[in-house]
Write a protein that holds these residues in place. Structure first.
Motif, PDB file in Angstrom:
ATOM      1  N   CYS A  32     -13.832  11.688 -21.730  1.00 16.74           N
ATOM      2  CA  CYS A  32     -13.099  12.515 -22.678  1.00 16.74           C
ATOM      3  C   CYS A  32     -12.654  13.826 -22.034  1.00 16.74           C
ATOM      4  N   ALA A  33     -11.429  14.222 -22.299  1.00 16.81           N
ATOM      5  CA  ALA A  33     -11.066  15.603 -22.067  1.00 16.81           C
ATOM      6  C   ALA A  33     -11.635  16.423 -23.214  1.00 16.81           C
ATOM      7  N   MET A  34     -11.919  17.674 -22.950  1.00 11.54           N
ATOM      8  CA  MET A  34     -12.515  18.539 -23.968  1.00 11.54           C
ATOM      9  C   MET A  34     -11.690  19.800 -24.132  1.00 11.54           C
ATOM     10  N   GLY A  35     -11.670  20.290 -25.351  1.00 12.21           N
ATOM     11  CA  GLY A  35     -10.919  21.506 -25.624  1.00 12.21           C
ATOM     12  C   GLY A  35     -11.712  22.452 -26.501  1.00 12.21           C
ATOM     13  N   TRP A  36     -11.332  23.724 -26.432  1.00 10.07           N
ATOM     14  CA  TRP A  36     -11.837  24.746 -27.346  1.00 10.07           C
ATOM     15  C   TRP A  36     -10.641  25.314 -28.115  1.00 10.07           C
ATOM     16  N   PHE A  37     -10.816  25.437 -29.408  1.00  8.66           N
ATOM     17  CA  PHE A  37      -9.841  26.053 -30.291  1.00  8.66           C
ATOM     18  C   PHE A  37     -10.553  27.135 -31.086  1.00  8.66           C
ATOM     19  N   ARG A  38      -9.770  27.994 -31.720  1.00  9.11           N
ATOM     20  CA  ARG A  38     -10.380  29.007 -32.578  1.00  9.11           C
ATOM     21  C   ARG A  38      -9.490  29.249 -33.788  1.00  9.11           C
ATOM     22  N   GLN A  39     -10.113  29.756 -34.837  1.00 10.37           N
ATOM     23  CA  GLN A  39      -9.371  30.081 -36.055  1.00 10.37           C
ATOM     24  C   GLN A  39      -9.949  31.350 -36.652  1.00 10.37           C
ATOM     25  N   ALA A  40      -9.092  32.346 -36.769  1.00 11.98           N
ATOM     26  CA  ALA A  40      -9.476  33.605 -37.404  1.00 11.98           C
ATOM     27  C   ALA A  40      -9.092  33.559 -38.873  1.00 11.98           C
ATOM     28  N   PRO A  41      -9.743  34.368 -39.717  1.00 14.10           N
ATOM     29  CA  PRO A  41      -9.418  34.366 -41.145  1.00 14.10           C
ATOM     30  C   PRO A  41      -7.937  34.635 -41.392  1.00 14.10           C
ATOM     31  N   GLY A  42      -7.333  33.789 -42.192  1.00 14.68           N
ATOM     32  CA  GLY A  42      -5.934  33.971 -42.543  1.00 14.68           C
ATOM     33  C   GLY A  42      -4.957  33.563 -41.470  1.00 14.68           C
ATOM     34  N   CYS A  96     -15.104  23.141 -30.723  1.00 17.40           N
ATOM     35  CA  CYS A  96     -14.846  22.269 -29.585  1.00 17.40           C
ATOM     36  C   CYS A  96     -14.284  20.950 -30.123  1.00 17.40           C
ATOM     37  N   ALA A  97     -13.562  20.256 -29.267  1.00 17.93           N
ATOM     38  CA  ALA A  97     -12.906  19.024 -29.663  1.00 17.93           C
ATOM     39  C   ALA A  97     -12.844  18.070 -28.474  1.00 17.93           C
ATOM     40  N   ALA A  98     -12.848  16.785 -28.785  1.00 13.82           N
ATOM     41  CA  ALA A  98     -12.828  15.746 -27.748  1.00 13.82           C
ATOM     42  C   ALA A  98     -11.568  14.902 -27.863  1.00 13.82           C
ATOM     43  N   ASP A  99     -10.934  14.676 -26.723  1.00  9.73           N
ATOM     44  CA  ASP A  99      -9.759  13.802 -26.633  1.00  9.73           C
ATOM     45  C   ASP A  99     -10.171  12.558 -25.844  1.00  9.73           C
ATOM     46  N   VAL A 100     -10.304  11.447 -26.529  1.00 11.08           N
ATOM     47  CA  VAL A 100     -10.804  10.227 -25.885  1.00 11.08           C
ATOM     48  C   VAL A 100      -9.799   9.650 -24.893  1.00 11.08           C
ATOM     49  N   ARG A 109      -3.466  17.899 -32.196  1.00  8.61           N
ATOM     50  CA  ARG A 109      -3.421  16.517 -32.691  1.00  8.61           C
ATOM     51  C   ARG A 109      -3.830  15.504 -31.620  1.00  8.61           C
ATOM     52  N   HIS A 110      -3.924  15.932 -30.388  1.00  5.09           N
ATOM     53  CA  HIS A 110      -4.396  15.029 -29.334  1.00  5.09           C
ATOM     54  C   HIS A 110      -5.917  14.863 -29.366  1.00  5.09           C
ATOM     55  N   TYR A 111      -6.595  15.661 -30.164  1.00  7.55           N
ATOM     56  CA  TYR A 111      -8.055  15.641 -30.177  1.00  7.55           C
ATOM     57  C   TYR A 111      -8.555  14.831 -31.356  1.00  7.55           C
ATOM     58  N   ASN A 112      -9.464  13.910 -31.066  1.00 11.52           N
ATOM     59  CA  ASN A 112      -9.899  12.932 -32.043  1.00 11.52           C
ATOM     60  C   ASN A 112     -11.139  13.368 -32.826  1.00 11.52           C
ATOM     61  N   TYR A 113     -11.993  14.149 -32.186  1.00  8.86           N
ATOM     62  CA  TYR A 113     -13.261  14.554 -32.803  1.00  8.86           C
ATOM     63  C   TYR A 113     -13.439  16.062 -32.658  1.00  8.86           C
ATOM     64  N   TRP A 114     -14.039  16.637 -33.699  1.00  9.82           N
ATOM     65  CA  TRP A 114     -14.199  18.082 -33.763  1.00  9.82           C
ATOM     66  C   TRP A 114     -15.624  18.443 -34.159  1.00  9.82           C
ATOM     67  N   GLY A 115     -16.065  19.594 -33.665  1.00 13.00           N
ATOM     68  CA  GLY A 115     -17.333  20.136 -34.105  1.00 13.00           C
ATOM     69  C   GLY A 115     -17.171  20.943 -35.373  1.00 13.00           C
ATOM     70  N   GLN A 116     -18.286  21.498 -35.849  1.00 11.18           N
ATOM     71  CA  GLN A 116     -18.269  22.249 -37.105  1.00 11.18           C
ATOM     72  C   GLN A 116     -17.926  23.718 -36.897  1.00 11.18           C
ATOM     73  N   GLY A 117     -17.950  24.159 -35.654  1.00  6.27           N
ATOM     74  CA  GLY A 117     -17.562  25.525 -35.336  1.00  6.27           C
ATOM     75  C   GLY A 117     -18.735  26.474 -35.214  1.00  6.27           C
ATOM     76  N   THR A 118     -18.526  27.531 -34.438  1.00  7.77           N
ATOM     77  CA  THR A 118     -19.511  28.595 -34.309  1.00  7.77           C
ATOM     78  C   THR A 118     -18.780  29.932 -34.383  1.00  7.77           C
ATOM     79  N   GLN A 119     -19.338  30.864 -35.147  1.00  8.57           N
ATOM     80  CA  GLN A 119     -18.677  32.144 -35.384  1.00  8.57           C
ATOM     81  C   GLN A 119     -18.903  33.088 -34.209  1.00  8.57           C
ATOM     82  N   VAL A 120     -17.819  33.677 -33.747  1.00 12.29           N
ATOM     83  CA  VAL A 120     -17.880  34.739 -32.748  1.00 12.29           C
ATOM     84  C   VAL A 120     -17.233  35.979 -33.363  1.00 12.29           C
ATOM     85  N   THR A 121     -17.981  37.048 -33.409  1.00 14.11           N
ATOM     86  CA  THR A 121     -17.485  38.296 -33.974  1.00 14.11           C
ATOM     87  C   THR A 121     -17.606  39.395 -32.924  1.00 14.11           C
ATOM     88  N   VAL A 122     -16.493  40.067 -32.657  1.00 13.72           N
ATOM     89  CA  VAL A 122     -16.471  41.134 -31.659  1.00 13.72           C
ATOM     90  C   VAL A 122     -16.164  42.439 -32.374  1.00 13.72           C
TER      91      VAL A 122
END
Length: 124
Positions: A32-42, A96-100, A109-122
């Motif tokens: 699997c290729a692996m990726g990291w994505f992030r989402q901030a509020p809004g 994190c996400a996995a692309d099989v 959309r290339h990623y098939n599976y996703w984790g539940q996420g972990t919060q990072v606050t700076v």
């Protein structure tokens, strides 16, 4: 059952470093290729980094290039994101996400599976 479990998030100050991890089970991790994505509020989910199956190729968003490093340990079925020189605008839930199919791209959309996420606050 496929599971991606992120860990290592937390609250840090601007300029600090943090490493988040993602442990994968239920998949042949090394294919699997692996990726990291992030989402901030809004805001929409955005690409952060991706790594090829054997770790030889990596891709980064311009906003994190030179500060973040993605790596993987195929023996431990784990992918990492080392984040240095953190900024308040890096605050987000990191997924994190996995692309099989092993593409290691920025396209979510290339990623098939996703984790539940972990919060990072700076904080500033």
């Amino acid at each position: 059952q496929v599971l991606l479990v992120e860990s290592g998030g937390g609250l840090v100050q601007a300029g600090d470093s943090l490493r988040v991890s993602c442990a994968v089970s239920g998949l042949t991790f090394s294919t699997c290729a692996m990726g990291w994505f992030r989402q901030a509020p809004g805001k929409e989910r955005e690409f952060v980094a991706a790594i090829s199956r054997n770790g030889d190729n990596t891709n980064y968003a311009d906003s994190v290039k030179g500060r973040f490093t993605i790596s993987r340990d195929n023996a431990k079925n784990t992918v990492y994101l080392q984040m240095n020189s953190l900024k308040p605008e890096d605050t987000a839930v990191y997924y994190c996400a996995a692309d099989v199919f092993g593409r290691a791209t920025y396209y979510y959309r290339h990623y098939n599976y996703w984790g539940q996420g972990t919060q990072v606050t700076v904080s500033s």
